[in-house]
Each structure stands twice: as structure tokens, then as C-alpha cells.
Design a protein around this motif. Structure first.
Motif, PDB file in Angstrom:
ATOM      1  N   GLY A 140      14.758  -4.756  17.100  1.00 34.56           N
ATOM      2  CA  GLY A 140      15.278  -5.788  18.267  1.00 34.56           C
ATOM      3  C   GLY A 140      17.009  -6.134  17.912  1.00 34.56           C
ATOM      4  N   VAL A 141      17.450  -7.244  18.347  1.00 40.03           N
ATOM      5  CA  VAL A 141      18.693  -7.412  17.951  1.00 40.03           C
ATOM      6  C   VAL A 141      19.045  -8.790  17.017  1.00 40.03           C
ATOM      7  CG1 VAL A 141      21.056  -8.053  19.297  1.00 40.03           C
ATOM      8  CG2 VAL A 141      19.445  -6.656  20.247  1.00 40.03           C
ATOM      9  N   ILE A 142      19.749  -8.413  15.978  1.00 40.29           N
ATOM     10  CA  ILE A 142      20.163  -9.692  15.240  1.00 40.29           C
ATOM     11  C   ILE A 142      21.366 -10.241  15.816  1.00 40.29           C
ATOM     12  CG2 ILE A 142      20.749 -10.206  13.048  1.00 40.29           C
ATOM     13  CD1 ILE A 142      19.794  -7.718  11.875  1.00 40.29           C
ATOM     14  N   THR A 143      21.143 -11.635  16.129  1.00 40.23           N
ATOM     15  CA  THR A 143      21.931 -12.499  16.543  1.00 40.23           C
ATOM     16  C   THR A 143      22.491 -13.298  15.662  1.00 40.23           C
ATOM     17  OG1 THR A 143      20.905 -12.277  18.807  1.00 40.23           O
ATOM     18  CG2 THR A 143      22.516 -13.898  18.590  1.00 40.23           C
ATOM     19  N   VAL A 144      23.773 -13.442  15.430  1.00 40.62           N
ATOM     20  CA  VAL A 144      24.367 -14.228  14.359  1.00 40.62           C
ATOM     21  C   VAL A 144      25.438 -15.208  14.828  1.00 40.62           C
ATOM     22  CG1 VAL A 144      25.792 -14.246  12.169  1.00 40.62           C
ATOM     23  CG2 VAL A 144      24.094 -12.382  12.551  1.00 40.62           C
ATOM     24  N   TYR A 145      25.288 -16.615  14.621  1.00 44.03           N
ATOM     25  CA  TYR A 145      26.144 -17.610  14.975  1.00 44.03           C
ATOM     26  C   TYR A 145      26.843 -18.044  13.935  1.00 44.03           C
ATOM     27  CZ  TYR A 145      22.497 -17.437  19.000  1.00 44.03           C
ATOM     28  OH  TYR A 145      21.840 -17.232  20.016  1.00 44.03           O
ATOM     29  N   ILE A 146      28.176 -18.194  13.955  1.00 44.26           N
ATOM     30  CA  ILE A 146      29.108 -18.548  13.219  1.00 44.26           C
ATOM     31  C   ILE A 146      29.746 -19.883  13.348  1.00 44.26           C
ATOM     32  CG2 ILE A 146      30.961 -17.633  11.610  1.00 44.26           C
ATOM     33  CD1 ILE A 146      30.087 -14.853  12.824  1.00 44.26           C
ATOM     34  N   GLU A 147      29.791 -20.690  12.666  1.00 42.56           N
ATOM     35  CA  GLU A 147      30.329 -22.094  12.760  1.00 42.56           C
ATOM     36  C   GLU A 147      31.023 -22.448  11.757  1.00 42.56           C
ATOM     37  OE1 GLU A 147      28.280 -26.513  14.199  1.00 42.56           O
ATOM     38  OE2 GLU A 147      27.417 -25.336  12.582  1.00 42.56           O
ATOM     39  N   GLY A 148      32.317 -23.020  11.844  1.00 37.89           N
ATOM     40  CA  GLY A 148      33.267 -23.398  10.987  1.00 37.89           C
ATOM     41  C   GLY A 148      34.084 -22.310  10.382  1.00 37.89           C
ATOM     42  N   PHE A 149      34.790 -22.481   9.196  1.00 36.00           N
ATOM     43  CA  PHE A 149      35.527 -21.280   8.554  1.00 36.00           C
ATOM     44  C   PHE A 149      36.904 -21.511   9.172  1.00 36.00           C
ATOM     45  CE2 PHE A 149      31.301 -19.257   8.013  1.00 36.00           C
ATOM     46  CZ  PHE A 149      31.130 -19.652   6.771  1.00 36.00           C
ATOM     47  N   ASN A 150      37.275 -22.511   9.926  1.00 34.00           N
ATOM     48  CA  ASN A 150      38.387 -22.673  10.844  1.00 34.00           C
ATOM     49  C   ASN A 150      39.666 -22.658   9.965  1.00 34.00           C
ATOM     50  OD1 ASN A 150      36.958 -23.286  13.124  1.00 34.00           O
ATOM     51  ND2 ASN A 150      36.697 -25.187  12.660  1.00 34.00           N
ATOM     52  N   GLU A 151      39.707 -23.304   8.599  1.00 32.39           N
ATOM     53  CA  GLU A 151      40.807 -23.341   7.816  1.00 32.39           C
ATOM     54  C   GLU A 151      40.555 -22.779   6.440  1.00 32.39           C
ATOM     55  OE1 GLU A 151      41.740 -27.642   7.514  1.00 32.39           O
ATOM     56  OE2 GLU A 151      42.097 -27.937   9.610  1.00 32.39           O
ATOM     57  N   GLU A 152      41.743 -22.208   5.962  1.00 30.76           N
ATOM     58  CA  GLU A 152      41.371 -21.767   4.560  1.00 30.76           C
ATOM     59  C   GLU A 152      40.718 -22.786   3.734  1.00 30.76           C
ATOM     60  OE1 GLU A 152      44.176 -19.800   0.796  1.00 30.76           O
ATOM     61  OE2 GLU A 152      44.904 -19.847   2.910  1.00 30.76           O
ATOM     62  N   ASN A 153      39.793 -22.004   2.935  1.00 29.09           N
ATOM     63  CA  ASN A 153      38.837 -22.949   1.977  1.00 29.09           C
ATOM     64  C   ASN A 153      38.172 -24.154   2.820  1.00 29.09           C
ATOM     65  OD1 ASN A 153      39.846 -21.456  -0.242  1.00 29.09           O
ATOM     66  ND2 ASN A 153      41.501 -22.770  -0.589  1.00 29.09           N
ATOM     67  N   SER A 154      38.010 -23.838   4.011  1.00 24.75           N
ATOM     68  CA  SER A 154      36.862 -24.738   4.659  1.00 24.75           C
ATOM     69  C   SER A 154      35.450 -24.157   4.740  1.00 24.75           C
ATOM     70  CB  SER A 154      37.395 -25.147   6.174  1.00 24.75           C
ATOM     71  OG  SER A 154      37.427 -23.926   6.904  1.00 24.75           O
ATOM     72  N   LYS A 155      34.542 -24.919   4.715  1.00 24.89           N
ATOM     73  CA  LYS A 155      33.055 -24.594   4.810  1.00 24.89           C
ATOM     74  C   LYS A 155      32.465 -24.206   6.075  1.00 24.89           C
ATOM     75  CE  LYS A 155      29.036 -26.235   2.338  1.00 24.89           C
ATOM     76  NZ  LYS A 155      28.034 -27.336   1.611  1.00 24.89           N
ATOM     77  N   GLY A 156      31.525 -23.396   6.273  1.00 28.83           N
ATOM     78  CA  GLY A 156      31.150 -22.998   7.496  1.00 28.83           C
ATOM     79  C   GLY A 156      29.624 -22.599   7.248  1.00 28.83           C
ATOM     80  N   THR A 157      28.869 -22.360   8.365  1.00 25.24           N
ATOM     81  CA  THR A 157      27.263 -22.340   8.477  1.00 25.24           C
ATOM     82  C   THR A 157      27.330 -20.852   9.453  1.00 25.24           C
ATOM     83  OG1 THR A 157      27.015 -24.493   8.241  1.00 25.24           O
ATOM     84  CG2 THR A 157      25.197 -23.455   9.027  1.00 25.24           C
ATOM     85  N   VAL A 158      26.332 -20.351   9.026  1.00 25.00           N
ATOM     86  CA  VAL A 158      26.105 -19.070   9.866  1.00 25.00           C
ATOM     87  C   VAL A 158      24.497 -19.024   9.937  1.00 25.00           C
ATOM     88  CG1 VAL A 158      25.730 -16.435   9.705  1.00 25.00           C
ATOM     89  CG2 VAL A 158      27.601 -17.745   8.659  1.00 25.00           C
ATOM     90  N   TYR A 159      24.141 -18.968  11.122  1.00 27.19           N
ATOM     91  CA  TYR A 159      22.874 -19.127  11.516  1.00 27.19           C
ATOM     92  C   TYR A 159      22.272 -17.689  12.139  1.00 27.19           C
ATOM     93  CZ  TYR A 159      23.890 -23.731  12.192  1.00 27.19           C
ATOM     94  OH  TYR A 159      24.288 -25.267  11.740  1.00 27.19           O
ATOM     95  N   ALA A 160      21.359 -16.868  11.667  1.00 27.48           N
ATOM     96  CA  ALA A 160      20.805 -15.606  11.905  1.00 27.48           C
ATOM     97  C   ALA A 160      19.537 -15.805  12.505  1.00 27.48           C
ATOM     98  CB  ALA A 160      20.923 -14.577  10.860  1.00 27.48           C
ATOM     99  N   GLU A 161      19.267 -14.895  13.542  1.00 29.14           N
ATOM    100  CA  GLU A 161      17.831 -14.821  14.332  1.00 29.14           C
ATOM    101  C   GLU A 161      17.392 -13.334  14.763  1.00 29.14           C
ATOM    102  OE1 GLU A 161      18.331 -16.176  18.829  1.00 29.14           O
ATOM    103  OE2 GLU A 161      18.048 -17.878  17.178  1.00 29.14           O
ATOM    104  N   LEU A 162      16.172 -13.156  14.393  1.00 27.62           N
ATOM    105  CA  LEU A 162      15.769 -11.733  14.985  1.00 27.62           C
ATOM    106  C   LEU A 162      14.170 -11.929  15.234  1.00 27.62           C
ATOM    107  CD1 LEU A 162      15.792  -8.774  15.285  1.00 27.62           C
ATOM    108  CD2 LEU A 162      15.309  -8.458  12.906  1.00 27.62           C
ATOM    109  N   ASN A 163      13.686 -11.771  16.325  1.00 26.78           N
ATOM    110  CA  ASN A 163      12.483 -12.058  16.727  1.00 26.78           C
ATOM    111  C   ASN A 163      11.770 -13.327  16.294  1.00 26.78           C
ATOM    112  OD1 ASN A 163      12.679  -9.496  17.755  1.00 26.78           O
ATOM    113  ND2 ASN A 163      11.777  -8.372  15.697  1.00 26.78           N
TER     114      ASN A 163
END
Length: 74
Positions: A17-40
Motif C-alpha cells: 500500500g502507501v505509508i502516509t506520514v503526518y509531521i507536526e511541530g519541529f518548527n524551531e530548533e530544539n522544539s518537540k514534534g509528533t509524527v503519525y504514520a499509517e498503513l492499511n
């Protein structure tokens, strides 16, 4: 400071299928972020401070989850 949500989307085609990755955050240096990944219809989340490592960790978790899911259906 800007208001609103900025979300980057990454799509990776794979045999199952297709792995879809959503990336949120990481805006500034040393800032925390979240990654959401989905497949089937399998979803995982990873958080961290390093964008590339967090993406890799989310994809690895998704691979592990989908492999375990496939083993139970065989």
C-alpha cells in the motif's frame, strides 16, 4: 508567533500500500514534534526532538505493528 497548525505530509509507496506520514511541530530548533504514520488502517505515533529520527522511529513502529498483525492472520 503564528497561530494555526502546520502539518507536513509524506507518502511512501510500498508493496502492501502507501505509508502516509503526518509531521507536526519541529518548527524551531530544539522544539518537540509528533509524527503519525499509517498503513492499511494501522496507526502509530512517535514524538521527539529530532525530526528525521522521529520519522524513522514511527515507520519502524508501523512496520513492527503491521508485521505482528500479519503473523496473527496467517
Amino acid at each position: 508567533m503564528k497561530k494555526g497548525l502546520t502539518l507536513n505530509i509524506l507518502r511512501i509507496p510500498v508493496n502492501s500500500g502507501v505509508i502516509t506520514v503526518y509531521i507536526e511541530g519541529f518548527n524551531e530548533e530544539n522544539s518537540k514534534g509528533t509524527v503519525y504514520a499509517e498503513l492499511n488502517k494501522e496507526h502509530v505515533t512517535a514524538t521527539g526532538f529530532n525530526k528525521k529520527k522521529t520519522i524513522v522511529r514511527a515507520i519502524a513502529k508501523l512496520h513492527q505493528k503491521s508485521t505482528i498483525h500479519q503473523d496473527h492472520h496467517q
